[in-house]
Design an enzyme around this catalytic site. Sequence first.
Site, PDB file in Angstrom:
ATOM      1  N   SER A 181       0.791  -1.229   0.000  1.00 52.50           N
ATOM      2  CA  SER A 181       0.000   0.000   0.000  1.00 52.50           C
ATOM      3  C   SER A 181       0.826   1.282   0.000  1.00 52.50           C
ATOM      4  O   SER A 181       0.313   2.322  -0.382  1.00 52.50           O
ATOM      5  CB  SER A 181      -0.982  -0.004   1.172  1.00 52.50           C
ATOM      6  OG  SER A 181      -0.323  -0.297   2.376  1.00 52.50           O
ATOM      7  N   HIS A 209      -5.659  -3.216  -2.907  1.00 52.47           N
ATOM      8  CA  HIS A 209      -5.390  -2.258  -3.985  1.00 52.47           C
ATOM      9  C   HIS A 209      -5.388  -2.897  -5.373  1.00 52.47           C
ATOM     10  O   HIS A 209      -5.163  -2.218  -6.363  1.00 52.47           O
ATOM     11  CB  HIS A 209      -4.062  -1.543  -3.729  1.00 52.47           C
ATOM     12  CG  HIS A 209      -4.038  -0.827  -2.418  1.00 52.47           C
ATOM     13  ND1 HIS A 209      -4.633   0.395  -2.235  1.00 52.47           N
ATOM     14  CD2 HIS A 209      -3.554  -1.189  -1.208  1.00 52.47           C
ATOM     15  CE1 HIS A 209      -4.491   0.769  -0.970  1.00 52.47           C
ATOM     16  NE2 HIS A 209      -3.836  -0.183  -0.329  1.00 52.47           N
ATOM     17  N   LYS A 241     -12.335   0.880  -1.636  1.00 53.41           N
ATOM     18  CA  LYS A 241     -11.324   1.530  -2.471  1.00 53.41           C
ATOM     19  C   LYS A 241     -11.843   1.562  -3.913  1.00 53.41           C
ATOM     20  O   LYS A 241     -12.749   2.320  -4.199  1.00 53.41           O
ATOM     21  CB  LYS A 241      -9.986   0.833  -2.275  1.00 53.41           C
ATOM     22  CG  LYS A 241      -9.473   1.174  -0.870  1.00 53.41           C
ATOM     23  CD  LYS A 241      -8.263   0.426  -0.397  1.00 53.41           C
ATOM     24  CE  LYS A 241      -7.938   0.919   1.020  1.00 53.41           C
ATOM     25  NZ  LYS A 241      -7.055   0.036   1.751  1.00 53.41           N
TER      26      LYS A 241
HETATM   27  C1  LIG Z   1      -7.014  -0.117   3.225  1.00 53.55           C
HETATM   28  C2  LIG Z   1      -6.354  -1.402   3.490  1.00 53.55           C
HETATM   29  C3  LIG Z   1      -6.904  -2.323   4.393  1.00 53.55           C
HETATM   30  C4  LIG Z   1      -8.072  -1.985   5.278  1.00 53.55           C
HETATM   31  O1  LIG Z   1      -9.247  -1.925   4.558  1.00 53.55           O
HETATM   32  P1  LIG Z   1     -10.445  -1.018   5.101  1.00 53.55           P
HETATM   33  O2  LIG Z   1     -11.631  -1.483   4.383  1.00 53.55           O
HETATM   34  O3  LIG Z   1     -10.045   0.395   4.775  1.00 53.55           O
HETATM   35  O4  LIG Z   1     -10.521  -1.240   6.579  1.00 53.55           O
HETATM   36  C5  LIG Z   1      -6.303  -3.546   4.503  1.00 53.55           C
HETATM   37  N1  LIG Z   1      -5.193  -3.858   3.784  1.00 53.55           N
HETATM   38  C6  LIG Z   1      -4.633  -2.986   2.937  1.00 53.55           C
HETATM   39  C7  LIG Z   1      -3.420  -3.394   2.169  1.00 53.55           C
HETATM   40  C8  LIG Z   1      -5.183  -1.728   2.771  1.00 53.55           C
HETATM   41  O5  LIG Z   1      -4.607  -0.856   1.952  1.00 53.55           O
END
Ligand SMILES: *Cc1c(COP(=O)(O)O)cnc(C)c1O
Length: 387
Positions: A181, A209, A241
């Site tokens: 990330s 992602h 996302k």
């Molecule tokens: C954003 C993210 C999460 C958490 O997801 P949410 O739905 O925002 O709680 C978990 N793992 C990664 C790699 C992320 O980027």
Amino acid sequence: MIEDRLHAELAEIADLGLTRRRRVLDTPCGRTATVDGKNALNFASNDYLGLAGNTELAAAMADGATTWGTGSGASHLVSGHLAPHEAIEQALARFTGFARCLTFSTGYLANLAVTPTFAGRGDAVFADKLNHASLIDAMQLAKANGAGVQRYPHNDMAALERQLAATTATNKLIVTDAVFSMDGDLAPLPLLLDLARRYDAWLVIDDAHGFGVLGPQGKGSLAHFNLSADARILLMGTLGKAAGVGGAFVAGSETAIEYLLQKGRSYIFTTAAPPAIASALLKSLQLIADGDSLRQRLFANIAQLREGVRSLPWPLLPSATAIQPLIIGDNSACVALSQGLWERCLWVPAIRPPTVPKGSARLRICVSAAHTSADIEQLITALGELA
Ligand SMILES: *Cc1c(COP(=O)(O)O)cnc(C)c1O
């Protein structure tokens, strides 16, 4: 005063220049954001396909709320599992090719369920050093339950294999982000799956992602590598996302998902997400599957950005995803650059340690299908001026 210690620690954070502030947006998540009357191009969100502000999704959510009400009323296992929840689970299983899926309120909760459920006393967890904080917290929970945990250097398959070969544990879990990330690079999933097979381990993949972005129809990182569902894979994908709504899912074999449903504490002991979220997600899944033109736009934007910043003094990490980190190095230089961009109506967050390793403060540029070619050009020009 019981708060004295907190004041002291907050002062320490402030002295280090690490106090974090939120900006209040007066507009929906999208290509631009209005903050305190200023309208800036938004390179700070993970809304990679520009779906968070999509009116069809909003209509689906509104319809869902009209039909199903606002709250689910209870956890899934008590009485909160409504028809839209069931429908989105099945749709996600079909879409990902896995036998079965469970949905969670957030990706954080989904990750928190998986590792400690599948690894306890006497088991072994192997985790990439750059894994997301939620996977790290999940690993700590597994450790508290008696699992042995080891971290391997980022994407270092030889080091991972040495750890796998040395363990005496019979139940093993390899845990990795699919797209990292803060770096935007990919885990070598084919090699990881091969190791998982050879050492008879589970492979837990966090595709926060990649889902919606990579692979044919946006099916994610596995599809990107031409890998299909496998009984030893536990795939987590987030739905807040690229999917533009909220929540997350875990996909796996029938047995693995049944086990997660029976034992995953952050699945069991929390109220099911509002059913309208599931209604919106059903629509979002359609838009993702039919979203080749959005992904084409996104990847054209990524290519344009990468080409445009090549002559700048700062290196861009070798990322083929929507996360494009420009490494500045020094913390205050990075913050100053982010501030300079903000003054030019460009919102690009500065990411500093401890989120990233010391000396690698970076601008984390998030590219979206909502951006136009002119938007990307504007960012490149501003970076050139600030350099
Ligand atoms: C954003 C993210 C999460 C958490 O997801 P949410 O739905 O925002 O709680 C978990 N793992 C990664 C790699 C992320 O980027």
